[in-house]
Structure formats: structure tokens, C-alpha cells
Design a protein around this motif. Structure first.
Motif, PDB file in Angstrom:
ATOM      1  N   GLY A 156       0.455  -1.055   0.385  1.00 21.46           N
ATOM      2  CA  GLY A 156      -0.097  -0.033  -0.167  1.00 21.46           C
ATOM      3  C   GLY A 156       1.305   0.765   0.246  1.00 21.46           C
ATOM      4  N   ASN A 157       0.811   2.354  -0.261  1.00 18.82           N
ATOM      5  CA  ASN A 157       1.337   3.454  -0.151  1.00 18.82           C
ATOM      6  C   ASN A 157       2.257   4.110  -0.953  1.00 18.82           C
ATOM      7  OD1 ASN A 157      -0.792   4.246   2.317  1.00 18.82           O
ATOM      8  ND2 ASN A 157       0.733   3.675   3.731  1.00 18.82           N
ATOM      9  N   GLY A 158       1.590   3.094  -2.317  1.00 18.70           N
ATOM     10  CA  GLY A 158       1.958   3.519  -2.932  1.00 18.70           C
ATOM     11  C   GLY A 158       3.308   2.743  -3.297  1.00 18.70           C
ATOM     12  N   GLN A 159       3.375   1.613  -2.744  1.00 21.47           N
ATOM     13  CA  GLN A 159       4.370   0.305  -2.523  1.00 21.47           C
ATOM     14  C   GLN A 159       3.921  -0.236  -3.876  1.00 21.47           C
ATOM     15  OE1 GLN A 159       4.388  -1.162   0.925  1.00 21.47           O
ATOM     16  NE2 GLN A 159       6.008   0.126   2.203  1.00 21.47           N
ATOM     17  N   LEU A 160       5.516  -0.859  -4.257  1.00 25.68           N
ATOM     18  CA  LEU A 160       4.901  -1.944  -5.662  1.00 25.68           C
ATOM     19  C   LEU A 160       5.426  -3.498  -4.826  1.00 25.68           C
ATOM     20  CD1 LEU A 160       7.304  -0.112  -7.925  1.00 25.68           C
ATOM     21  CD2 LEU A 160       4.957   0.417  -7.806  1.00 25.68           C
ATOM     22  N   VAL A 161       4.716  -4.705  -4.919  1.00 26.59           N
ATOM     23  CA  VAL A 161       4.890  -5.505  -5.631  1.00 26.59           C
ATOM     24  C   VAL A 161       6.120  -6.262  -5.981  1.00 26.59           C
ATOM     25  CG1 VAL A 161       4.456  -7.974  -5.996  1.00 26.59           C
ATOM     26  CG2 VAL A 161       2.882  -6.409  -5.174  1.00 26.59           C
ATOM     27  N   LEU A 162       7.324  -6.517  -5.290  1.00 28.74           N
ATOM     28  CA  LEU A 162       8.951  -6.522  -5.558  1.00 28.74           C
ATOM     29  C   LEU A 162       8.477  -8.446  -5.726  1.00 28.74           C
ATOM     30  CD1 LEU A 162      11.116  -4.127  -3.589  1.00 28.74           C
ATOM     31  CD2 LEU A 162      10.265  -4.053  -5.560  1.00 28.74           C
ATOM     32  N   LEU A 163       8.355  -8.789  -5.049  1.00 30.34           N
ATOM     33  CA  LEU A 163       7.918 -10.673  -4.928  1.00 30.34           C
ATOM     34  C   LEU A 163       7.044 -10.789  -4.621  1.00 30.34           C
ATOM     35  CD1 LEU A 163       9.839 -12.592  -5.996  1.00 30.34           C
ATOM     36  CD2 LEU A 163      10.759 -12.927  -3.129  1.00 30.34           C
ATOM     37  N   ALA A 164       6.605 -11.557  -5.484  1.00 35.16           N
ATOM     38  CA  ALA A 164       4.641 -11.915  -5.262  1.00 35.16           C
ATOM     39  C   ALA A 164       4.953 -13.480  -4.376  1.00 35.16           C
ATOM     40  CB  ALA A 164       3.881 -12.466  -6.272  1.00 35.16           C
ATOM     41  N   ALA A 167       3.228 -19.583  -1.044  1.00 34.73           N
ATOM     42  CA  ALA A 167       2.886 -20.612   0.161  1.00 34.73           C
ATOM     43  C   ALA A 167       3.339 -20.862   0.797  1.00 34.73           C
ATOM     44  CB  ALA A 167       2.207 -22.023  -0.060  1.00 34.73           C
ATOM     45  N   TYR A 168       5.314 -20.255   0.442  1.00 37.58           N
ATOM     46  CA  TYR A 168       6.045 -20.156   1.565  1.00 37.58           C
ATOM     47  C   TYR A 168       6.547 -19.038   1.734  1.00 37.58           C
ATOM     48  CZ  TYR A 168       6.107 -25.384  -0.845  1.00 37.58           C
ATOM     49  OH  TYR A 168       5.386 -25.751  -2.037  1.00 37.58           O
ATOM     50  N   HIS A 169       6.071 -17.796   0.781  1.00 40.27           N
ATOM     51  CA  HIS A 169       7.284 -16.736   1.847  1.00 40.27           C
ATOM     52  C   HIS A 169       5.780 -15.995   1.602  1.00 40.27           C
ATOM     53  CE1 HIS A 169       7.768 -15.221  -2.589  1.00 40.27           C
ATOM     54  NE2 HIS A 169       8.209 -16.183  -2.737  1.00 40.27           N
ATOM     55  N   ASP A 170       5.919 -14.320   2.289  1.00 34.87           N
ATOM     56  CA  ASP A 170       5.369 -13.189   2.178  1.00 34.87           C
ATOM     57  C   ASP A 170       5.374 -13.209   0.362  1.00 34.87           C
ATOM     58  OD1 ASP A 170       3.108 -11.591   2.599  1.00 34.87           O
ATOM     59  OD2 ASP A 170       4.329 -10.924   4.452  1.00 34.87           O
ATOM     60  N   THR A 171       4.183 -12.040   0.559  1.00 35.17           N
ATOM     61  CA  THR A 171       4.667 -11.070  -0.730  1.00 35.17           C
ATOM     62  C   THR A 171       5.542  -9.588   0.144  1.00 35.17           C
ATOM     63  OG1 THR A 171       2.485 -11.103  -1.377  1.00 35.17           O
ATOM     64  CG2 THR A 171       3.707  -9.008  -1.978  1.00 35.17           C
ATOM     65  N   VAL A 172       6.596  -9.875  -0.836  1.00 29.96           N
ATOM     66  CA  VAL A 172       7.976  -8.348  -0.107  1.00 29.96           C
ATOM     67  C   VAL A 172       7.699  -7.200  -1.294  1.00 29.96           C
ATOM     68  CG1 VAL A 172      10.255  -7.990  -0.970  1.00 29.96           C
ATOM     69  CG2 VAL A 172       9.216 -10.491  -0.439  1.00 29.96           C
ATOM     70  N   CYS A 173       7.076  -5.849  -0.333  1.00 30.51           N
ATOM     71  CA  CYS A 173       6.762  -5.390  -1.111  1.00 30.51           C
ATOM     72  C   CYS A 173       7.876  -3.318  -0.872  1.00 30.51           C
ATOM     73  CB  CYS A 173       5.711  -3.570  -0.241  1.00 30.51           C
ATOM     74  SG  CYS A 173       3.988  -5.244  -0.069  1.00 30.51           S
ATOM     75  N   GLY A 174       8.226  -2.526  -2.358  1.00 30.95           N
ATOM     76  CA  GLY A 174       9.253  -1.901  -1.963  1.00 30.95           C
ATOM     77  C   GLY A 174       8.866  -0.888  -2.152  1.00 30.95           C
ATOM     78  N   LEU A 175       9.676   0.359  -2.529  1.00 35.00           N
ATOM     79  CA  LEU A 175       9.320   1.735  -3.181  1.00 35.00           C
ATOM     80  C   LEU A 175       9.942   1.605  -4.004  1.00 35.00           C
ATOM     81  CD1 LEU A 175       8.950   4.094  -0.147  1.00 35.00           C
ATOM     82  CD2 LEU A 175       7.315   3.438  -1.243  1.00 35.00           C
ATOM     83  N   LEU A 176       9.802   2.368  -4.968  1.00 34.44           N
ATOM     84  CA  LEU A 176      10.681   3.090  -6.318  1.00 34.44           C
ATOM     85  C   LEU A 176      11.265   4.252  -6.100  1.00 34.44           C
ATOM     86  CD1 LEU A 176      12.212   2.467  -9.433  1.00 34.44           C
ATOM     87  CD2 LEU A 176       9.577   2.916 -10.430  1.00 34.44           C
ATOM     88  N   THR A 177      12.212   4.163  -5.860  1.00 33.53           N
ATOM     89  CA  THR A 177      12.882   6.021  -5.665  1.00 33.53           C
ATOM     90  C   THR A 177      13.621   6.323  -6.699  1.00 33.53           C
ATOM     91  OG1 THR A 177      14.885   4.902  -4.801  1.00 33.53           O
ATOM     92  CG2 THR A 177      13.648   4.820  -3.022  1.00 33.53           C
TER      93      THR A 177
END
Length: 188
Positions: A156-164, A167-177
Motif C-alpha cells: 500500500g501507500n505507493g508500494q510496488l510488489v517486488l516479489l509475489a 505458499a512458502y513466503h510473504d509478499t515483498v513490497c517496496g518503493l521505486l526511489t
């Protein structure tokens, strides 16, 4: 043979027994001893059954005419603990320690749910852990007897999905800087 009832207070067959008086040859209906006691002497034509309390580490769970109480013979062994201690009216009761369950008279360690699986039902003293595959939108990144699948985080808040998430790991979110020398810099 004559059946004589001396000092009979109960007519329940569980609380009486037949005994042949060795002196008279008569069959008497004697009162049984209550749980927690045992027979010291059979009744006679003039006296009731004599009973005595069980000594330490001995018991009788039922009305009886045993000449002595039973020994508390349940010994809690490996991976077991005492649920109920020996008493004059019951044998010791053992159960599996936490983290173990009863299988074929032995306590086995609860199964761990592996990566991509979560606990559907936690193990008990009587049953093993029940695992379930993490459904879409959920993950488990550990092997555990207790952890259920966790919901993927939402970017959220302008974050992008870096890694979907899987079943084995969480979503990784990040910002394009910024764009530096043609390279996109992402900050998780």
C-alpha cells in the motif's frame, strides 16, 4: 444349602457376595468392601464383613471382597507425565507430555507442519497435529507444531510488489526511489 443374609444393607449384587461359612457350612450373603478398602475377614452368621483401608500405593476402584488392595502399577515412562496420582480408589493415570500424543500405547512427538503448510488443528495428548496446505493468499515459512498459515501482506501507500507471495513466503513490497545510471533502485 440355606442362604442367610446377615447385616445386609444393600441388595445390589455389586455390593454383596456369597461366602460359605467354614464352621456351619451355610452360604452367607456378605457385604462387599467399598472402593478404597479390602476384606480383612468374611462375614459370619453374627458379624459383618470386616474391611480395612488400602495402604499407600495400593487401591481398589470397585466394591470388592479382595483379601488385599491392588498395587498402583501404572508407571509413567518416557514422554509421559502423571495426570492423576495413585489414590486409594484409583490406579495412577499417565498422559503424554505436551508436544506428544498417544499412538499404539506410546507417546510420539507431534508432527510439524513444513514449509507451505500450517496447523489446521493443534495436537493434543490423544491426537497428532493436523496440517493443511496454505491456501492462495496465505503462506508458512517455518516448520512448526503450532503455527497456522499467515495472510500475505498487501502493498500500500505507493508500494510496488517486488516479489509475489507464495505458499512458502510473504509478499515483498517496496518503493521505486530513483533511476540512477539506467538502474531502477527499489527499497523494500
Amino acid at each position: 444349602m440355606t442362604l442367610i443374609c446377615v447385616f445386609c444393607f444393600a441388595t445390589d449384587p455389586a455390593t454383596t457376595y456369597s461366602h460359605q461359612d467354614p464352621t456351619t457350612g451355610e452360604t452367607l450373603l456378605c457385604g462387599s468392601c467399598q472402593p478404597g478398602t479390602h476384606r480383612v475377614a468374611h462375614c459370619t452368621a453374627t458379624t459383618p464383613t470386616q474391611c480395612a483401608p488400602c495402604r499407600e500405593n495400593h487401591f481398589t476402584a470397585l466394591w470388592n471382597y479382595l483379601p488385599r488392595c491392588l498395587y498402583c502399577n501404572h508407571i509413567c515412562i518416557q514422554n509421559q507425565e502423571v495426570e492423576t496420582e495413585c489414590s486409594p480408589v484409583s490406579n495412577r493415570v499417565c498422559r503424554c507430555k505436551p508436544g506428544y500424543y498417544l499412538m499404539d500405547d506410546f507417546c510420539d512427538k507431534h508432527s510439524e507442519c513444513g514449509l507451505g503448510y500450517g496447523v489446521q488443528t493443534a495436537g493434543t495428548h490423544q491426537k497428532d497435529t493436523v496440517c493443511e496446505k496454505c491456501p492462495s493468499g496465505y503462506f508458512s515459512n517455518s516448520s512448526s507444531q503450532l503455527d497456522s498459515c499467515m495472510k500475505h501482506q498487501e502493498c500500500g501507500n505507493g508500494q510496488l510488489v517486488l516479489l509475489a507471495g507464495s505458499a512458502y513466503h510473504d509478499t515483498v513490497c517496496g518503493l521505486l526511489t530513483s533511476l540512477q545510471d539506467g538502474v531502477i533502485v527499489l527499497i523494500p
